[in-house]
Write a protein that holds these residues in place. Structure first.
Motif, PDB file in Angstrom:
ATOM      1  N   THR A   1      73.236  91.545  44.234  1.00  0.00           N
ATOM      2  CA  THR A   1      72.547  92.606  43.504  1.00  0.00           C
ATOM      3  C   THR A   1      73.515  93.683  43.026  1.00  0.00           C
ATOM      4  O   THR A   1      73.412  94.174  41.897  1.00  0.00           O
ATOM      5  CB  THR A   1      71.463  93.238  44.398  1.00  0.00           C
TER       6      THR A   1
ATOM      7  N   ILE B   1      75.546  96.392  34.885  1.00  0.00           N
ATOM      8  CA  ILE B   1      74.625  97.252  34.136  1.00  0.00           C
ATOM      9  C   ILE B   1      75.264  98.611  33.889  1.00  0.00           C
ATOM     10  O   ILE B   1      75.193  99.165  32.776  1.00  0.00           O
ATOM     11  CB  ILE B   1      73.285  97.425  34.892  1.00  0.00           C
TER      12      ILE B   1
ATOM     13  N   VAL C   1      70.042  95.277  30.594  1.00  0.00           N
ATOM     14  CA  VAL C   1      69.802  94.582  31.859  1.00  0.00           C
ATOM     15  C   VAL C   1      69.902  93.075  31.663  1.00  0.00           C
ATOM     16  O   VAL C   1      70.539  92.359  32.457  1.00  0.00           O
ATOM     17  CB  VAL C   1      68.418  94.967  32.431  1.00  0.00           C
TER      18      VAL C   1
ATOM     19  N   SER D   1      66.534  93.422  39.436  1.00  0.00           N
ATOM     20  CA  SER D   1      66.776  93.949  38.085  1.00  0.00           C
ATOM     21  C   SER D   1      65.470  94.258  37.357  1.00  0.00           C
ATOM     22  O   SER D   1      65.380  95.259  36.623  1.00  0.00           O
ATOM     23  CB  SER D   1      67.594  92.945  37.275  1.00  0.00           C
TER      24      SER D   1
END
Length: 309
Positions: A213, A220, A236, A292
């Protein structure tokens, strides 16, 4: 891996399907956990646990029925096959010294299978107070880990929605694995009780999923500096595609290792390895479709709230 060199998948389009799948799995897991109850191991439940190996196949139903009266607990002991039809895992809350309980069990075995040779492979004893302390410690360790992750993500990415998305993805992974263990506890061919080893697996899953993650979140953040005019949704999606090759390669190699551990690691490690197999799969999925997507949704709501104010 050429397929992942210049990917252009629309991950955001699958957001609703991912929400439906994850929501269904979480509901099933919660119902299973509260309906069936967690299958605590000897570490968290207290009592006595034995692993016996016979030189011939045995009938666990017959053993359970025959041992209920000699052990004097009023409840049938928990007995299941442990890897083969010649090995059994036996748990009981019978009172008395563990040596006395073991001899009572062995005497019953001798009556049922007079020609069999029985070997005691493992013996464990955990008191109820110690088991309660271990249960609380395990719960606190998971909560503390999630709290530290929340603070770390918040400081690093300077946005509460990043922290919320990461924590939701981690909780999603752990909760579903816990639900699978609860549902499969009764019929799995190996021990799937929740003990200290499984808690270690949960914390490993948290670390693995978080690593995936954070890589996506980093991309991002980088893309937000490079593509200042790009819509956040497109940014994203681009970030997920940019990191896809790394995510797939890492997941496949890790999954290969833990699968080998599950197959060849022996009965004692099967529950741990199985939890890691599920964790790697869910961690990869949640990094791509849960964390996300939640960041996108929460950021959109934060911007709307800011605009109204």
């Amino acid at each position: 891996m050429r397929w992942f060199e210049t990917p252009s998948f629309d991950f955001i389009r699958g957001q609703k399907i991912a929400y439906l799948f994850s929501g269904t799995m979480i509901v099933i897991s919660i119902v299973a956990i509260f309906g069936l109850g967690l299958n605590y191991g000897i570490d968290f439940r207290g009592g006595k646990e034995f692993v016996f190996e016979f030189d011939q196949p045995v009938d666990v139903v017959e053993l359970r029925a025959e041992l209920t009266e000699p052990l004097g607990t009023g409840n049938a002991p928990e007995i299941k096959l442990f890897g083969s039809d010649r090995e059994i895992l036996l748990r009981t809350d019978a009172e008395g010294e563990i040596d006395v309980v073991r001899e009572t069990i062995m005497s019953t075995f001798a009556q049922l299978y007079p020609d069999a040779t029985v070997t005691v492979e493992k013996t464990d004893l955990v008191g109820p107070r110690f088991a309660e302390d271990l249960r609380q410690g395990a719960l606190y360790s998971i909560i503390f880990a999630l709290a530290v992750v929340f603070i770390y993500i918040f400081i690093r990415f300077k946005g509460w929605y990043f922290s919320a998305g990461a924590i939701a993805a981690l909780a999603h992974d752990v909760l579903i694995v816990l639900g699978v263990f609860t549902l499969m506890a009764e019929f799995a061919p190996f021990d799937m009780s929740i003990d200290q080893t499984i808690i270690a697996a949960f914390l490993t899953i948290v670390g693995y999923s978080l690593n995936d993650t954070v890589v996506v979140f980093d991309r991002i953040r980088e893309n937000s500096i490079i593509y200042k005019t790009m819509a956040f949704k497109d940014m994203v999606n681009k970030s997920l595609n940019d990191t896809l090759s790394r995510t797939v390669i890492t997941s496949v190699t890790t999954l290969f290792v833990v699968t080998v551990l599950f197959i060849f690691g022996g009965e004692v490690l099967k529950g741990f390895a199985f939890a890691l197999v599920l964790g790697v799969i869910l961690g990869t999925y949640s990094s791509l479709f849960v964390a996300s997507s939640l960041v996108l949704e929460l950021q959109k709501r934060a911007m709307k709230a800011k605009a109204k104010s």
